[in-house]
Design a protein around this motif. Structure first.
Motif: not given
Lengths: 681, 119
Positions: A545-546, A549, A552-553
């Motif tokens: 998850r880290d 994220s 993400k961009n």
């Protein structure tokens, strides 16, 4: 007859003439005494009566004799004896004539019959030679598939009484196993052509089973279609063939680097297969550290299961190899297998198994319930009345035992079966021994090749390290100069003005960029340095998850969709959080680079037994290599801008965590990376 | 005032170090390779030598040996762009091993540390 009558009339007349002459002479001349005349006349009358009596008597006897002769001939005819001993019949009267006619007719009939009998004898001879030469069992069915006839061999072989077969339907004799047989009959009825079913497993209702070549033919008798089924028992022949092929299968299986379980399974199939030794169940135990341990079992758990296996075996085509039957057999008998796998007997304990093992002898238990040698545990495990234990012996050393029984068809275990099993066991023992020897060699080889791989890998990494160090040196030097001067510029005392501020800002940018590059260099050098990381219990889902994220961009920018399927109940893994993050980062960036806009990347995590598995798949271009795992080689890169260390670093980190990583191409296109990390026990 | 010898083949870098250390209050001599360094050490007395490894004519490790064979007591800091020579025992004879960085704080601190220990 007529002659007799005339003689008789002539005699009566002549006698009467004599009487009349005597009476005339007396009455006229009195030449004799009158008393004499009476006496004479009386005698003459008596003679006449006697003569008449005699005449009728002879005729009556004659008649009886003739009638009896005719009766005899007729009764001979009735018995089918046409040829008579009479040569010529003297025709005296009507009866003689009839008799003669009869004899003549008899001769005709006899010659006709002799000719036919010869033909019939020829036919019978031919028939017998056919029947006996095929040494088969055969039966004839009427047009409703009811048994009209079966030969003696059939009754003997299948242990039936004639009333158990005659008039019965085929399915009342054989189990429904014989779908093949029924199909064959239907086919013959439809086409009228003979059908041969090779190597068909037949199982009768009284549980006698054989493997047979079956020939089904059609004959038309009195406008009714009858079916002749000739059953040729090939069980023995097949068994011989099978034993040879089984041994080669076993050795093949050993050479093919199969698991020991597979080798043992193959061996036991030889004991249970219909073409093998034909036992219902077989179990194998091996000696391990002073214990006789259950290793493998083959055989159904119930009679219904047995039928299913036999059906599968029977419906498969001609050259049924046991490999094909395996799946059915594998599925069946799970209970048996589990029970055997759980069974352990100390070698020093006293029961029938250890007796056979230690005494190195076959033990045939005829009545398990009342045989004290068996022992309670073995009795419970076997749960059968009769069984056989055969030791596996290699060079006078008992390495285990094979146990076999006929739990489901209750067929008695014959001396012949025991001998076969014993021969088979000695071959099997050698196979197992050579397997375990081979296994030792193989595992040593494996260790060697692993070491070799490790050496090669470390050599590679050392080379990488040298190159990287050199590159780092060449890059770091100008960076140090640039950064150093930029820092100096920033530190120089300046008048407070817009220009000097701009100078400071510019110098700062140079410095920051230098520092960034220096950091990158340090990271690359970290790779060649021995890993020093902090292992803590981390949740891999958190790492994923880290990282996602963090990127993400980038994903949004490239219009690539990211999906996560994380199993929430995965156990914690002892790992370095930052290193694992590096792994995820490198892999995700790699996937992102390979995936065109509109594509998707999926990250999954799940746990399995004592490891957790992380899968990263993309819809990108995949890996254009025969072995996708080359992507982990240092300096492998298809990217225009990339040194090709990213995935090598990933592999190194995963290796430092005692895990594995594998690259593969997905069926629908794209690449997939699978990481497996051990969970501390 | 402590006297330093800076041995570095790259002129701009060498001058940068010289300026920085002079700013920090040291007296600084410069050498552009190992050979020059050995000559300078023969002729002068230095409190500390800062030595690069990769240099033409004579590299830092060779120079290190030569200097130490003359004067075992002179402190030498290896200052290099190589980060992996730390494990090379040839470098162990030096008093410290610092990887080059645009940020000179580390080397400055190291010099101060060693000189303070000597004083």
């Amino acid at each position: 007859m007529r002659l007799n009558f005339i003689t008789f009339v002539f005699l009566v007349i002549s006698d009467s003439g004599v009487i009349a002459a005597l009476l005339f002479l007396y009455s006229r001349y009195h030449i004799i005494h009158s008393r004499m005349v009476y006496i004479l006349a009386g005698c003459i009358i008596l003679m006449l009566v006697l003569r008449a009596f005699l005449f009728f008597m002879t005729n009556w006897i004659y008649y009886r004799k003739g009638i009896n002769k005719i009766k005899g001939v007729v009764s001979d005819f009735k018995k089918g004896k046409f040829a008579q001993s009479y040569r010529e019949v003297k025709v005296v009267n009507d009866l003689d004539e009839i008799l003669r006619e009869l004899v003549v007719a008899g001769r005709h009939l006899d010659s006709i019959m002799t000719a036919q009998k010869k033909e019939i004898d020829n036919f019978i001879e031919l028939y017998n030679s056919i029947i006996f030469s095929i040494s088969s069992y055969f039966m004839v069915l009427d047009d409703e598939d009811r048994v009209l006839f079966a030969n003696d061999g059939f009754y003997k072989k299948f242990q039936f009484q004639s009333d158990e077969v005659y008039g019965k339907k085929i399915e009342d004799i054989f189990y429904f196993v014989n779908a093949r047989l029924k199909g064959g009959i239907t086919q013959v009825r439809q086409t009228g052509k003979t059908v041969v079913l090779e190597k068909t497993h037949l199982l009768t209702l009284n549980k006698i089973s054989i493997i047979a070549d079956i020939k089904i033919s059609n004959i038309v008798v009195k406008d009714a279609n009858q079916i002749i089924i000739i059953i040729d028992d090939v069980t023995k022949k097949l068994r011989n063939d099978y034993q040879i092929s089984l041994m080669s299968q076993i050795s093949e299986s050993i050479q093919k680097d199969d698991e020991i379980d597979r080798v043992l399974f193959t061996i036991l199939t030889g004991v249970t297969s219909g073409t093998g030794l034909g036992f219902n169940r077989a179990m194998l135990f091996l000696v391990e550290e002073g214990m006789l341990v259950g290793k493998m079992a083959v055989g159904p758990d119930s009679f219904e299961e047995a039928i299913q296996i036999w059906t599968a075996a029977s419906t498969t085509s001609g050259d049924t190899s046991f490999v094909e039957i395996k799946s059915a057999e594998m599925k069946a008998g799970v209970n048996l297998l589990n029970r055997v796998l759980a069974a352990r007997f100390p070698v020093k304990a006293d029961n029938i198994f250890t007796r056979a093992l230690n005494g190195r002898e076959n033990i045939h238990v005829a009545d398990s319930w009342n045989d004290e040698r068996v022992g309670g545990e073995v009795r419970d495990l076997m749960d059968v009345k009769e069984f056989i234990v055969t030791p596996l012996v290699v060079v006078n050393k008992g390495i285990g035992i094979i146990v076999a029984d006929n739990k489901f068809n209750n067929a008695p275990i014959m001396k012949e079966n025991i001998e076969l099993l014993s021969i088979f066991a000695s071959q099997a023992a050698m196979s197992i021994e050579s397997y375990s020897n081979l296994d030792t060699v193989r595992s040593e080889m494996q260790k060697l090749s692993e070491r070799q791989e490790a050496i090669v890998e470390s050599e590679k990494l050392a080379a990488v390290g040298r190159i990287a160090a050199h590159m780092a040196h060449e890059i770091r030097n100008p960076l140090v100069t640039m950064g150093g001067y930029a820092r100096r510029i920033m530190q120089m005392p300046k008048e407070k003005s817009k220009v000097s501020k701009k100078i400071d800002t510019s110098a700062e940018i140079i410095l920051k960029e230098c520092e960034r590059l220096e950091k990158t260099l340090s990271n690359v050098m970290d790779f060649s340095r021995p890993a020093k990381f902090i292992k803590e219990f981390n949740n891999i889902n958190e790492v994923i998850r880290d990282t996602v994220s963090l990127l993400k961009n980038l994903f949004q920018e490239k219009k690539v969709e990211v999906g996560m399927e994380l199993s929430e109940d995965i156990p914690l893994v002892k790992s370095d959080f930052n290193q694992m993050k590096q792994v995820m980062l490198n892999l995700l960036q790699n996937s992102l680079d390979a995936t065109p806009a509109g594509g998707a990347i999926r990250v999954r995590s799940r746990s399995e037994a004592d490891l957790i598995e992380i899968t990263i798949s993309d819809t990108g271009s995949g890996i254009g290599e025969e072995d996708p795992n080359v992507v982990f080689e240092p300096f492998y890169s298809t990217k225009v801008t990339g040194v090709g260390l990213g995935l090598a670093i990933v592999k190194k980190i995963i290796k430092d965590h005692n895990g594995t990583i594998r690259a593969s191409n997905r069926e629908g296109g794209g690449a997939e990376f699978t990481i497996r990390l051990p969970v501390p026990g | 005032m402590a006297k330093l010898l800076i041995v570095e083949d790259e002129k701009h870098q060498r001058e940068l170090y010289a300026m920085e250390f002079e700013d920090a209050g040291y007296e600084v001599d410069q050498a552009s390779n190992g050979k020059e360094a050995v000559e300078l050490v023969k002729a002068n007395k230095y409190d500390l030598v800062i030595m690069d490894i990769r240099m033409p004519e004579m590299d830092g490790i060779e120079a290190l040996g030569k200097i130490l064979s003359r004067d075992k007591k002179i402190p030498i800091i290896i200052y290099t762009a190589y980060s992996n020579y730390k494990s090379n025992f040839m470098t162990w004879t030096a008093d410290a091993y610092v990887t080059k960085s645009s940020n000179l704080d580390e080397i400055k601190n190291k010099v101060g540390e060693i000189l303070a220990a000597r004083a």
